[in-house]
Design a protein around this motif. Structure first.
Motif, mmCIF file in Angstrom:
data_model
loop_
_atom_site.group_PDB
_atom_site.id
_atom_site.type_symbol
_atom_site.label_atom_id
_atom_site.label_comp_id
_atom_site.label_asym_id
_atom_site.label_seq_id
_atom_site.Cartn_x
_atom_site.Cartn_y
_atom_site.Cartn_z
ATOM 1 N N ALA A 7 0.908 -1.096 -0.007
ATOM 2 C CA ALA A 7 -0.042 -0.110 -0.061
ATOM 3 C C ALA A 7 0.893 1.239 0.003
ATOM 4 C CB ALA A 7 -0.832 0.130 1.160
ATOM 5 N N LEU A 8 0.777 2.042 -0.916
ATOM 6 C CA LEU A 8 1.395 3.409 -1.003
ATOM 7 C C LEU A 8 0.578 4.554 -1.609
ATOM 8 C CD1 LEU A 8 2.138 3.775 -4.247
ATOM 9 C CD2 LEU A 8 3.860 1.668 -3.812
ATOM 10 N N HIS A 9 1.159 5.784 -1.325
ATOM 11 C CA HIS A 9 0.686 6.656 -2.234
ATOM 12 C C HIS A 9 1.651 7.374 -3.125
ATOM 13 C CE1 HIS A 9 -2.721 7.740 0.527
ATOM 14 N NE2 HIS A 9 -2.053 7.359 1.667
ATOM 15 N N TYR A 10 1.342 7.950 -4.021
ATOM 16 C CA TYR A 10 2.135 8.331 -5.094
ATOM 17 C C TYR A 10 1.590 9.551 -5.802
ATOM 18 C CZ TYR A 10 -1.422 6.619 -8.425
ATOM 19 O OH TYR A 10 -2.655 6.536 -8.995
ATOM 20 N N LEU A 11 2.494 10.468 -6.459
ATOM 21 C CA LEU A 11 2.014 11.455 -7.318
ATOM 22 C C LEU A 11 3.028 11.386 -8.589
ATOM 23 C CD1 LEU A 11 0.806 14.318 -7.660
ATOM 24 C CD2 LEU A 11 2.829 14.976 -6.684
ATOM 25 N N ALA A 12 2.057 11.277 -9.720
ATOM 26 C CA ALA A 12 2.875 10.880 -10.888
ATOM 27 C C ALA A 12 2.923 12.212 -11.794
ATOM 28 C CB ALA A 12 2.290 9.766 -11.780
ATOM 29 N N ARG A 13 4.241 12.491 -12.308
ATOM 30 C CA ARG A 13 4.027 13.649 -13.167
ATOM 31 C C ARG A 13 4.850 13.185 -14.605
ATOM 32 N NH1 ARG A 13 3.777 18.581 -10.596
ATOM 33 N NH2 ARG A 13 3.632 18.296 -8.269
ATOM 34 N N LEU A 14 4.534 14.027 -15.524
ATOM 35 C CA LEU A 14 5.122 13.978 -16.797
ATOM 36 C C LEU A 14 6.103 14.824 -16.962
ATOM 37 C CD1 LEU A 14 2.216 13.261 -19.138
ATOM 38 C CD2 LEU A 14 3.710 11.528 -18.365
ATOM 39 N N ASN A 15 7.640 14.681 -17.514
ATOM 40 C CA ASN A 15 8.623 15.521 -17.569
ATOM 41 C C ASN A 15 8.206 16.283 -19.175
ATOM 42 O OD1 ASN A 15 10.316 14.914 -15.456
ATOM 43 N ND2 ASN A 15 11.319 13.300 -16.550
ATOM 44 N N PHE A 37 -3.060 3.297 -2.817
ATOM 45 C CA PHE A 37 -2.708 2.364 -3.738
ATOM 46 C C PHE A 37 -2.502 1.236 -3.338
ATOM 47 C CE2 PHE A 37 -0.638 0.938 -7.855
ATOM 48 C CZ PHE A 37 -1.635 0.404 -8.490
ATOM 49 N N VAL A 38 -3.106 0.059 -3.361
ATOM 50 C CA VAL A 38 -2.728 -1.305 -2.957
ATOM 51 C C VAL A 38 -2.632 -2.203 -4.166
ATOM 52 C CG1 VAL A 38 -3.452 -3.038 -1.342
ATOM 53 C CG2 VAL A 38 -4.114 -0.608 -0.888
ATOM 54 N N PHE A 39 -1.814 -2.885 -4.200
ATOM 55 C CA PHE A 39 -1.443 -4.020 -5.283
ATOM 56 C C PHE A 39 -0.823 -5.006 -4.917
ATOM 57 C CE2 PHE A 39 1.939 -1.006 -5.723
ATOM 58 C CZ PHE A 39 3.080 -1.687 -6.031
ATOM 59 N N GLU A 40 -0.536 -6.072 -5.327
ATOM 60 C CA GLU A 40 0.239 -7.349 -5.191
ATOM 61 C C GLU A 40 1.384 -7.085 -6.137
ATOM 62 O OE1 GLU A 40 -0.013 -11.953 -6.142
ATOM 63 O OE2 GLU A 40 -1.757 -11.080 -4.994
ATOM 64 N N VAL A 41 2.538 -7.275 -5.402
ATOM 65 C CA VAL A 41 3.902 -7.152 -6.028
ATOM 66 C C VAL A 41 3.938 -8.180 -7.134
ATOM 67 C CG1 VAL A 41 6.299 -7.221 -6.130
ATOM 68 C CG2 VAL A 41 5.003 -6.153 -4.164
ATOM 69 N N GLY A 42 4.276 -7.778 -8.417
ATOM 70 C CA GLY A 42 4.031 -8.819 -9.476
ATOM 71 C C GLY A 42 2.580 -8.602 -10.507
ATOM 72 N N ASP A 43 1.922 -7.743 -10.052
ATOM 73 C CA ASP A 43 0.615 -7.541 -10.655
ATOM 74 C C ASP A 43 0.798 -7.024 -12.088
ATOM 75 O OD1 ASP A 43 -1.829 -6.834 -11.735
ATOM 76 O OD2 ASP A 43 -2.527 -6.427 -9.755
ATOM 77 N N THR A 44 0.544 -7.718 -13.312
ATOM 78 C CA THR A 44 1.117 -7.039 -14.562
ATOM 79 C C THR A 44 0.271 -5.841 -14.842
ATOM 80 O OG1 THR A 44 -0.728 -8.803 -15.626
ATOM 81 C CG2 THR A 44 1.897 -9.234 -15.423
ATOM 82 N N THR A 56 12.879 -2.734 -3.437
ATOM 83 C CA THR A 56 14.295 -2.169 -3.241
ATOM 84 C C THR A 56 14.030 -1.081 -1.884
ATOM 85 O OG1 THR A 56 14.147 -0.267 -4.552
ATOM 86 C CG2 THR A 56 14.982 -2.453 -5.490
ATOM 87 N N ILE A 57 12.798 -0.889 -1.583
ATOM 88 C CA ILE A 57 12.541 0.160 -0.383
ATOM 89 C C ILE A 57 11.971 -0.412 0.833
ATOM 90 C CG2 ILE A 57 12.288 1.954 -1.863
ATOM 91 C CD1 ILE A 57 9.267 1.809 -1.742
ATOM 92 N N SER A 58 12.290 0.269 1.901
ATOM 93 C CA SER A 58 11.961 -0.386 3.144
ATOM 94 C C SER A 58 10.410 0.257 3.497
ATOM 95 C CB SER A 58 12.784 0.091 4.278
ATOM 96 O OG SER A 58 14.142 -0.148 3.987
ATOM 97 N N GLU A 59 9.639 -0.536 4.318
ATOM 98 C CA GLU A 59 8.415 -0.159 4.784
ATOM 99 C C GLU A 59 8.536 1.265 5.629
ATOM 100 O OE1 GLU A 59 5.008 -1.551 7.694
ATOM 101 O OE2 GLU A 59 6.270 -2.954 7.001
ATOM 102 N N GLY A 60 7.866 2.148 5.010
ATOM 103 C CA GLY A 60 7.707 3.356 5.659
ATOM 104 C C GLY A 60 8.444 4.610 5.208
ATOM 105 N N SER A 61 9.035 4.161 4.140
ATOM 106 C CA SER A 61 10.180 5.058 3.501
ATOM 107 C C SER A 61 9.495 6.024 2.405
ATOM 108 C CB SER A 61 11.303 4.309 2.929
ATOM 109 O OG SER A 61 11.254 3.412 1.904
ATOM 110 N N SER A 62 10.259 6.693 1.974
ATOM 111 C CA SER A 62 9.678 7.551 0.812
ATOM 112 C C SER A 62 10.854 7.980 -0.052
ATOM 113 C CB SER A 62 8.873 8.926 1.240
ATOM 114 O OG SER A 62 9.966 9.705 1.876
ATOM 115 N N GLY A 63 10.348 8.219 -1.371
ATOM 116 C CA GLY A 63 11.386 8.434 -2.223
ATOM 117 C C GLY A 63 10.896 8.932 -3.584
ATOM 118 N N LEU A 64 11.727 8.988 -4.584
ATOM 119 C CA LEU A 64 11.586 9.673 -6.086
ATOM 120 C C LEU A 64 11.832 8.400 -6.771
ATOM 121 C CD1 LEU A 64 10.822 11.936 -7.957
ATOM 122 C CD2 LEU A 64 13.412 12.432 -7.984
#
Length: 80
Positions: A7-15, A37-44, A56-64
Protein backbone atom coordinates in the motif's frame (compact mmCIF):
# COMPACT_ATOMS: atom_id res chain seq x y z
CA UNK A 1 8.76 -10.10 -2.03
CA UNK A 2 6.87 -11.16 -5.17
CA UNK A 3 3.21 -11.68 -4.28
CA UNK A 4 3.32 -9.37 -1.24
CA UNK A 5 0.55 -6.82 -0.88
CA UNK A 6 1.82 -3.23 -0.89
CA UNK A 7 0.00 0.00 0.00
CA UNK A 8 1.49 3.34 -1.02
CA UNK A 9 0.70 6.91 -1.98
CA UNK A 10 2.02 8.41 -5.19
CA UNK A 11 2.03 11.55 -7.30
CA UNK A 12 2.88 10.94 -10.97
CA UNK A 13 4.20 13.72 -13.18
CA UNK A 14 5.23 13.90 -16.83
CA UNK A 15 8.55 15.52 -17.71
CA UNK A 16 7.36 16.24 -21.24
CA UNK A 17 4.58 18.45 -19.92
CA UNK A 18 6.51 20.64 -17.52
CA UNK A 19 5.78 18.40 -14.59
CA UNK A 20 2.03 18.16 -15.15
CA UNK A 21 0.41 15.71 -12.75
CA UNK A 22 -1.31 12.86 -14.60
CA UNK A 23 -2.19 10.57 -11.68
CA UNK A 24 -2.18 10.59 -7.89
CA UNK A 25 -3.45 8.51 -5.00
CA UNK A 26 -4.76 11.65 -3.31
CA UNK A 27 -6.60 14.81 -4.31
CA UNK A 28 -5.96 17.03 -1.29
CA UNK A 29 -2.81 18.65 0.03
CA UNK A 30 -1.27 15.35 1.07
CA UNK A 31 -1.51 11.59 1.37
CA UNK A 32 -3.11 11.73 4.83
CA UNK A 33 -6.44 12.61 3.16
CA UNK A 34 -6.65 9.67 0.77
CA UNK A 35 -6.71 5.94 0.39
CA UNK A 36 -3.39 4.39 -0.60
CA UNK A 37 -2.89 2.54 -3.86
CA UNK A 38 -2.89 -1.17 -2.94
CA UNK A 39 -1.52 -3.89 -5.22
CA UNK A 40 0.17 -7.26 -5.21
CA UNK A 41 3.84 -7.13 -6.20
CA UNK A 42 4.12 -8.72 -9.63
CA UNK A 43 0.63 -7.71 -10.77
CA UNK A 44 0.97 -7.05 -14.50
CA UNK A 45 -1.63 -4.26 -14.33
CA UNK A 46 0.93 -2.18 -12.40
CA UNK A 47 3.80 -0.57 -14.31
CA UNK A 48 6.98 -2.63 -14.26
CA UNK A 49 9.04 0.18 -12.70
CA UNK A 50 6.77 0.33 -9.65
CA UNK A 51 6.78 -3.45 -9.24
CA UNK A 52 10.59 -3.40 -9.32
CA UNK A 53 10.97 -0.34 -7.09
CA UNK A 54 8.88 -1.63 -4.18
CA UNK A 55 11.23 -4.60 -3.92
CA UNK A 56 14.10 -2.23 -3.07
CA UNK A 57 12.54 0.11 -0.49
CA UNK A 58 11.83 -0.28 3.21
CA UNK A 59 8.40 -0.08 4.80
CA UNK A 60 7.53 3.49 5.77
CA UNK A 61 10.15 5.08 3.51
CA UNK A 62 9.60 7.62 0.78
CA UNK A 63 11.45 8.44 -2.39
CA UNK A 64 11.50 9.59 -5.97
CA UNK A 65 11.04 7.11 -8.79
CA UNK A 66 12.00 8.26 -12.28
CA UNK A 67 10.45 5.89 -14.80
CA UNK A 68 12.01 5.42 -18.23
CA UNK A 69 9.44 4.86 -21.00
CA UNK A 70 10.19 1.15 -21.40
CA UNK A 71 9.29 0.54 -17.72
CA UNK A 72 6.12 2.63 -17.82
CA UNK A 73 2.80 1.93 -19.45
CA UNK A 74 2.67 -0.13 -22.62
CA UNK A 75 1.91 1.70 -25.90
CA UNK A 76 -1.69 0.44 -25.68
CA UNK A 77 -2.14 1.92 -22.19
CA UNK A 78 -0.53 5.22 -23.28
CA UNK A 79 -2.99 5.58 -26.16
CA UNK A 80 -0.21 5.38 -28.76
Amino acid sequence: LEGSVVALHYLARLNERNGAVFAASFDGPGPSQAKPFVFEVGDTRVIRALNEAVLTISEGSSGLLVVPPHLGFSPERRGA
